[in-house]
Motif scaffolding. Structure first.
Motif, PDB file in Angstrom:
ATOM      1  N   PHE A   1       0.839  -1.195   0.000  1.00  0.00           N
ATOM      2  CA  PHE A   1       0.000   0.000   0.000  1.00  0.00           C
ATOM      3  C   PHE A   1       0.877   1.249   0.000  1.00  0.00           C
ATOM      4  CE2 PHE A   1      -3.369   2.868   0.990  1.00  0.00           C
ATOM      5  CZ  PHE A   1      -2.886   3.744   1.943  1.00  0.00           C
TER       6      PHE A   1
ATOM      7  N   MET B   1     -12.691   2.182   2.482  1.00  0.00           N
ATOM      8  CA  MET B   1     -12.406   0.930   3.176  1.00  0.00           C
ATOM      9  C   MET B   1     -12.951   1.007   4.596  1.00  0.00           C
ATOM     10  SD  MET B   1      -8.681  -0.433   2.060  1.00  0.00           S
ATOM     11  CE  MET B   1      -7.782   1.069   2.496  1.00  0.00           C
ATOM     12  N   ARG B   2     -13.220   2.182   5.058  1.00  0.00           N
ATOM     13  CA  ARG B   2     -13.753   2.347   6.394  1.00  0.00           C
ATOM     14  C   ARG B   2     -15.250   2.098   6.375  1.00  0.00           C
ATOM     15  NH1 ARG B   2      -9.755   5.982   5.556  1.00  0.00           N
ATOM     16  NH2 ARG B   2      -8.210   6.249   7.164  1.00  0.00           N
ATOM     17  N   GLY B   3     -15.616   0.893   5.992  1.00  0.00           N
ATOM     18  CA  GLY B   3     -17.027   0.559   5.898  1.00  0.00           C
ATOM     19  C   GLY B   3     -17.487  -0.190   7.125  1.00  0.00           C
TER      20      GLY B   3
ATOM     21  N   ARG C   1     -19.167  -3.686   8.968  1.00  0.00           N
ATOM     22  CA  ARG C   1     -19.067  -5.139   8.786  1.00  0.00           C
ATOM     23  C   ARG C   1     -20.137  -5.589   7.796  1.00  0.00           C
ATOM     24  NH1 ARG C   1     -16.526  -8.360  13.056  1.00  0.00           N
ATOM     25  NH2 ARG C   1     -15.220  -6.932  14.216  1.00  0.00           N
ATOM     26  N   GLY C   2     -19.748  -6.487   6.998  1.00  0.00           N
ATOM     27  CA  GLY C   2     -20.653  -6.987   5.971  1.00  0.00           C
ATOM     28  C   GLY C   2     -20.391  -6.341   4.639  1.00  0.00           C
ATOM     29  N   THR C   3     -19.641  -5.265   4.656  1.00  0.00           N
ATOM     30  CA  THR C   3     -19.294  -4.616   3.392  1.00  0.00           C
ATOM     31  C   THR C   3     -18.243  -5.432   2.664  1.00  0.00           C
ATOM     32  OG1 THR C   3     -19.716  -2.462   4.361  1.00  0.00           O
ATOM     33  CG2 THR C   3     -18.403  -2.495   2.373  1.00  0.00           C
ATOM     34  N   ASN C   4     -18.439  -5.606   1.411  1.00  0.00           N
ATOM     35  CA  ASN C   4     -17.430  -6.250   0.583  1.00  0.00           C
ATOM     36  C   ASN C   4     -16.359  -5.231   0.258  1.00  0.00           C
ATOM     37  OD1 ASN C   4     -15.876  -7.302  -1.418  1.00  0.00           O
ATOM     38  ND2 ASN C   4     -17.560  -8.123  -2.598  1.00  0.00           N
ATOM     39  N   TYR C   5     -15.191  -5.425   0.833  1.00  0.00           N
ATOM     40  CA  TYR C   5     -14.122  -4.467   0.626  1.00  0.00           C
ATOM     41  C   TYR C   5     -13.391  -4.666  -0.687  1.00  0.00           C
ATOM     42  CZ  TYR C   5     -14.444  -3.061   5.516  1.00  0.00           C
ATOM     43  OH  TYR C   5     -14.858  -2.588   6.713  1.00  0.00           O
ATOM     44  N   GLY C   6     -13.807  -5.639  -1.468  1.00  0.00           N
ATOM     45  CA  GLY C   6     -13.100  -5.883  -2.707  1.00  0.00           C
ATOM     46  C   GLY C   6     -13.247  -4.730  -3.654  1.00  0.00           C
ATOM     47  N   TYR C   7     -12.140  -4.127  -4.020  1.00  0.00           N
ATOM     48  CA  TYR C   7     -12.236  -3.060  -4.992  1.00  0.00           C
ATOM     49  C   TYR C   7     -11.532  -3.438  -6.271  1.00  0.00           C
ATOM     50  CZ  TYR C   7      -8.233  -1.689  -1.997  1.00  0.00           C
ATOM     51  OH  TYR C   7      -7.110  -1.677  -1.223  1.00  0.00           O
TER      52      TYR C   7
ATOM     53  N   PHE D   1      -8.976  -3.200  -9.414  1.00  0.00           N
ATOM     54  CA  PHE D   1      -7.629  -2.775  -9.777  1.00  0.00           C
ATOM     55  C   PHE D   1      -7.531  -2.477 -11.268  1.00  0.00           C
ATOM     56  CE2 PHE D   1      -4.654  -3.304  -6.275  1.00  0.00           C
ATOM     57  CZ  PHE D   1      -5.371  -4.067  -5.372  1.00  0.00           C
TER      58      PHE D   1
ATOM     59  N   TYR E   1     -11.655  -8.187   7.989  1.00  0.00           N
ATOM     60  CA  TYR E   1     -12.149  -8.642   6.687  1.00  0.00           C
ATOM     61  C   TYR E   1     -10.975  -9.204   5.913  1.00  0.00           C
ATOM     62  CZ  TYR E   1     -16.502  -8.575   4.116  1.00  0.00           C
ATOM     63  OH  TYR E   1     -17.693  -8.941   3.550  1.00  0.00           O
TER      64      TYR E   1
ATOM     65  N   LEU F   1      -9.667 -11.124   2.201  1.00  0.00           N
ATOM     66  CA  LEU F   1     -10.008 -11.246   0.785  1.00  0.00           C
ATOM     67  C   LEU F   1      -8.942 -12.052   0.057  1.00  0.00           C
ATOM     68  CD1 LEU F   1     -10.232  -7.973   1.792  1.00  0.00           C
ATOM     69  CD2 LEU F   1     -11.601  -7.898  -0.279  1.00  0.00           C
TER      70      LEU F   1
ATOM     71  N   TYR G   1      -7.398 -12.331  -3.910  1.00  0.00           N
ATOM     72  CA  TYR G   1      -7.343 -11.771  -5.250  1.00  0.00           C
ATOM     73  C   TYR G   1      -6.567 -12.729  -6.132  1.00  0.00           C
ATOM     74  CZ  TYR G   1      -9.034  -7.134  -3.874  1.00  0.00           C
ATOM     75  OH  TYR G   1      -9.805  -6.086  -3.445  1.00  0.00           O
TER      76      TYR G   1
ATOM     77  N   PRO H   1      -4.725  -7.276 -10.211  1.00  0.00           N
ATOM     78  CA  PRO H   1      -5.406  -8.284  -9.400  1.00  0.00           C
ATOM     79  C   PRO H   1      -6.918  -8.168  -9.543  1.00  0.00           C
ATOM     80  CG  PRO H   1      -3.732  -7.112  -8.125  1.00  0.00           C
ATOM     81  CD  PRO H   1      -3.918  -6.357  -9.402  1.00  0.00           C
TER      82      PRO H   1
ATOM     83  N   PHE I   1     -10.576  -9.284  -7.739  1.00  0.00           N
ATOM     84  CA  PHE I   1     -11.200  -9.783  -6.521  1.00  0.00           C
ATOM     85  C   PHE I   1     -11.835 -11.141  -6.778  1.00  0.00           C
ATOM     86  CE2 PHE I   1     -13.430  -9.894  -2.636  1.00  0.00           C
ATOM     87  CZ  PHE I   1     -14.741 -10.284  -2.906  1.00  0.00           C
TER      88      PHE I   1
ATOM     89  N   GLY J   1     -10.308  -2.024   7.892  1.00  0.00           N
ATOM     90  CA  GLY J   1     -11.251  -0.959   7.594  1.00  0.00           C
ATOM     91  C   GLY J   1     -10.511   0.339   7.373  1.00  0.00           C
TER      92      GLY J   1
END
Lengths: 120, 110
Positions: free
Chosen positions: A45, A99-101, A103-109, A111, B32, B34, B36, B44, B46, B95
């Motif tokens: 990151f 990303m500050r969602g 719980r239950g949020t799909n954080y997959g974004y 690319f 959470y 994931l 990829y 990548p 998801f 998060g």
């Protein structure tokens, strides 16, 4: 319905030159993230931006690197006075949610395909 | 500080068999997780995710298992197909942050 667009796909710079990498997020996405992948390593990151704001730049080297996401136009990752160690693949991702969602949020974004920077 | 580790750089399996990719993490604040998938010269993509309140999430041939006490998750692909050959990255998020492992290169042989 374009995805995340990064350009150029390949960029060659001589040591000491500047590199500018562009990222256009998916339509409707206002959050952009930059990652760097060094050879044989994972995705590191670098910076998280919203329109006109840098939210988290904790992964950015303190010198020579900067990023912006203006109100209009793509996000730009700028590397000044490049060195050989900057050679890597740089990936941009975007999301419609922070990303500050909750719980239950799909954080997959999503690319982009990346920009491969080679410093010679 | 490598908070997400994928200790196997590569894995080779026969078509039709099960592929198991492993991932360990150290930060108990991650909530959470994931996976990829990455093909050469592409970004990548998801694949599947799991919240820390669950221990299993299944999507077709892909199942992710989470063992919070061991700080371990795994991705099962069954049956494996040659098109599954790619690099798989594990990621974990608080998060506020998302950390990636170094990736595991999966090769599925016909």
């Amino acid at each position: 319905n374009a995805g995340v667009m990064q350009n150029p796909r390949h960029l060659v710079r001589r040591r000491g030159q500047e590199a500018r990498l562009r990222c256009s997020p998916m339509k409707g996405h206002s959050h952009v993230y930059w990652y760097r992948q060094l050879p044989e390593e994972g995705l590191k990151f670098m910076v998280y931006l919203q329109k006109e704001n840098i939210i988290d730049e904790s992964g950015m080297p303190k010198e020579r690197f900067s990023a912006e996401f203006p109100k209009e136009g793509p996000s730009i990752l700028r590397i000044q006075q490049v060195v050989r160690g900057d050679s890597a693949a740089y990936f941009c991702a975007s999301s419609p949610l922070s990303m500050r969602g909750t719980r239950g949020t799909n954080y997959g974004y999503t690319f982009g395909s990346g920009t491969r920077l080679t410093v010679v | 500080d490598q908070q997400v580790k994928q200790n196997s750089p590569s894995l080779s399996v026969q078509e039709g068999r099960i592929s198991i990719l492993n991932c360990d993490y150290t930060n108990s604040m991650f909530d959470y997780f994931l996976w990829y998938k990455k093909y050469p010269a592409e970004g990548p993509t998801f694949l599947i995710s799991i919240s820390s309140i669950k221990d299993k999430n299944e999507d077709g041939r892909f199942t992710v298992f989470l063992n919070k006490s061991a700080k371990h998750l795994s991705l099962h692909i069954v049956p494996s197909q040659p098109g599954d050959s790619a690099v798989y990255f594990c990621a974990a998020s608080t998060g506020n942050d998302m950390r990636f492992g170094a990736g595991t290169r999966l090769t599925v042989k016909p």
